[in-house]
Scaffold this motif. Structure first.
Motif, mmCIF file in Angstrom:
data_model
loop_
_atom_site.group_PDB
_atom_site.id
_atom_site.type_symbol
_atom_site.label_atom_id
_atom_site.label_comp_id
_atom_site.label_asym_id
_atom_site.label_seq_id
_atom_site.Cartn_x
_atom_site.Cartn_y
_atom_site.Cartn_z
ATOM 1 N N ALA A 136 39.180 18.345 -26.865
ATOM 2 C CA ALA A 136 40.385 17.508 -26.795
ATOM 3 C C ALA A 136 41.054 17.348 -28.153
ATOM 4 O O ALA A 136 42.237 17.003 -28.215
ATOM 5 C CB ALA A 136 40.042 16.141 -26.220
ATOM 6 N N ALA A 137 40.340 17.611 -29.238
ATOM 7 C CA ALA A 137 40.975 17.555 -30.549
ATOM 8 C C ALA A 137 41.980 18.688 -30.720
ATOM 9 O O ALA A 137 42.920 18.582 -31.531
ATOM 10 C CB ALA A 137 39.919 17.618 -31.648
ATOM 11 N N PHE A 138 41.800 19.767 -29.956
ATOM 12 C CA PHE A 138 42.772 20.880 -29.971
ATOM 13 C C PHE A 138 43.928 20.563 -29.030
ATOM 14 O O PHE A 138 45.059 20.335 -29.467
ATOM 15 C CB PHE A 138 42.073 22.177 -29.593
ATOM 16 N N VAL A 139 43.672 20.550 -27.732
ATOM 17 C CA VAL A 139 44.651 20.100 -26.748
ATOM 18 C C VAL A 139 43.905 19.309 -25.683
ATOM 19 O O VAL A 139 42.713 19.523 -25.451
ATOM 20 C CB VAL A 139 45.455 21.248 -26.089
ATOM 21 N N GLN A 140 44.618 18.437 -25.000
ATOM 22 C CA GLN A 140 43.995 17.595 -23.993
ATOM 23 C C GLN A 140 44.285 18.106 -22.581
ATOM 24 O O GLN A 140 45.369 18.617 -22.314
ATOM 25 C CB GLN A 140 44.523 16.169 -24.097
ATOM 26 N N GLY A 141 43.302 17.925 -21.705
ATOM 27 C CA GLY A 141 43.509 18.160 -20.283
ATOM 28 C C GLY A 141 42.782 19.346 -19.711
ATOM 29 O O GLY A 141 42.718 19.498 -18.493
ATOM 30 N N ILE A 142 42.243 20.222 -20.564
ATOM 31 C CA ILE A 142 41.512 21.395 -20.084
ATOM 32 C C ILE A 142 40.027 21.071 -20.069
ATOM 33 O O ILE A 142 39.468 20.613 -21.064
ATOM 34 C CB ILE A 142 41.753 22.624 -20.981
ATOM 35 N N GLY A 143 39.380 21.328 -18.945
ATOM 36 C CA GLY A 143 37.937 21.162 -18.827
ATOM 37 C C GLY A 143 37.272 22.498 -18.560
ATOM 38 O O GLY A 143 37.884 23.572 -18.660
ATOM 39 N N ASN A 144 36.019 22.443 -18.176
ATOM 40 C CA ASN A 144 35.213 23.644 -18.030
ATOM 41 C C ASN A 144 35.750 24.604 -16.979
ATOM 42 O O ASN A 144 35.817 25.815 -17.190
ATOM 43 C CB ASN A 144 33.773 23.244 -17.679
ATOM 44 N N ALA A 145 36.145 24.074 -15.816
ATOM 45 C CA ALA A 145 36.563 24.940 -14.715
ATOM 46 C C ALA A 145 37.831 25.711 -15.058
ATOM 47 O O ALA A 145 37.894 26.949 -14.913
ATOM 48 C CB ALA A 145 36.770 24.113 -13.451
#
Length: 274
Positions: A165-174
């Motif tokens: 999340a320090a890079f971008v927020q909202g992306i998870g593992n899947a």
């Protein structure tokens, strides 16, 4: 874990129904998930009304007429429902809001990992990590040039960067797996081995995957005027598809589990790695 497609689908559903709707009662059932005193939810939400529903990263932000924000991060197992009052409550239902229009808005969390805040709109920075995280992936200000500048600050394997999340927020593992498959980049490739064309392709893939998956996520959870979110992602093309044929080339999808994270990818479409 809900990621941008699920949360955007939920946000859109509530944005169509909640603005202007008053809260008539607030039932606090499991206080452990509340980061603002549970008594504030119970005592001050009745009589308030919803305004715009927004999202930042993995937070849903319910604007209120009082100038406050009900901010919910569902973490791993948090789930939202919008159902009639008589509908059965899940065992780990934490919050139930009775609405003047009739339905109830519920938040349930099987593992009680979520975080609920009730704060003035100008005090969201009080949420731990709020100011330290990067921009939301769908932030219009995050164009390709901004993406390239940000990712240059990070080292390590590219999948680890996507879910940071320090890079971008909202992306998870899947959806990291889906993005990397779309971009034809091996998840274990060090960022320093990717050239500018790779990184631009990765940005476009990230945006394309979110646009593709959001309506499919909505179909999985919305039934008419009801919302009952259960994590169903049978539309995903590679994540958790180990051993099945890659939908692009037919090679069996590889699946590796490390540090309690499953990574799925196609060794033909996504060559390389460490």
């Amino acid at each position: 874990m809900p990621e941008i497609p699920e949360l955007e689908a939920i946000r859109g559903f509530f944005q169509e129904r909640l603005p202007g709707v008053a809260i008539t009662a607030a039932q606090v059932r499991i206080p452990v998930v509340f980061r603002t005193p549970a008594s504030e939810f119970r005592e001050t939400l009745p009589g308030d009304a919803f305004e715009a529903i927004d999202r930042r990263g993995k937070f849903l932000l319910f604007g209120l007429a009082s100038g406050r924000i009900l901010a919910i991060n569902p973490m791993l197992t948090g789930r939202f429902q919008y159902l009639p009052p008589e509908a059965k409550l899940p065992a780990k239902t934490c919050l139930v809001l009775q609405l003047a229009t009739g339905p109830t808005l519920r938040y349930a969390d099987e593992r009680l990992m979520g975080k609920l805040y009730l704060l003035p709109a100008d005090r969201l920075s009080a949420i731990p990590g709020w100011s330290d995280n990067g921009p939301d992936l769908l932030d219009p200000a995050l164009d390709e040039a901004a993406w390239l500048r940000r990712i240059a600050r990070f080292r390590g394997q590219v999948k680890n960067i996507l879910v940071n999340a320090a890079f971008v927020q909202g992306i998870g593992n899947a959806y990291a797996d889906e993005i990397l498959w779309e971009a034809r980049i091996n998840p274990y490739t060090p960022r320093t081995r990717l050239d500018e064309d790779d990184l631009r392709r990765l940005f476009r893939a990230a945006r394309d995957v979110m646009a593709w998956a959001t309506p499919l996520a909505r179909e999985a959870m919305v039934r008419g005027d009801s919302l009952d979110y259960e994590e169903r992602r049978d539309f995903l093309r590679v994540h958790r598809r180990g051993g099945q044929p890659c939908p692009r080339c037919g090679t069996p999808i590889s699946e590796i589990t490390a540090n309690q994270r499953i990574t799925s990818f196609c060794r033909t479409c996504q060559p390389g790695g460490p």
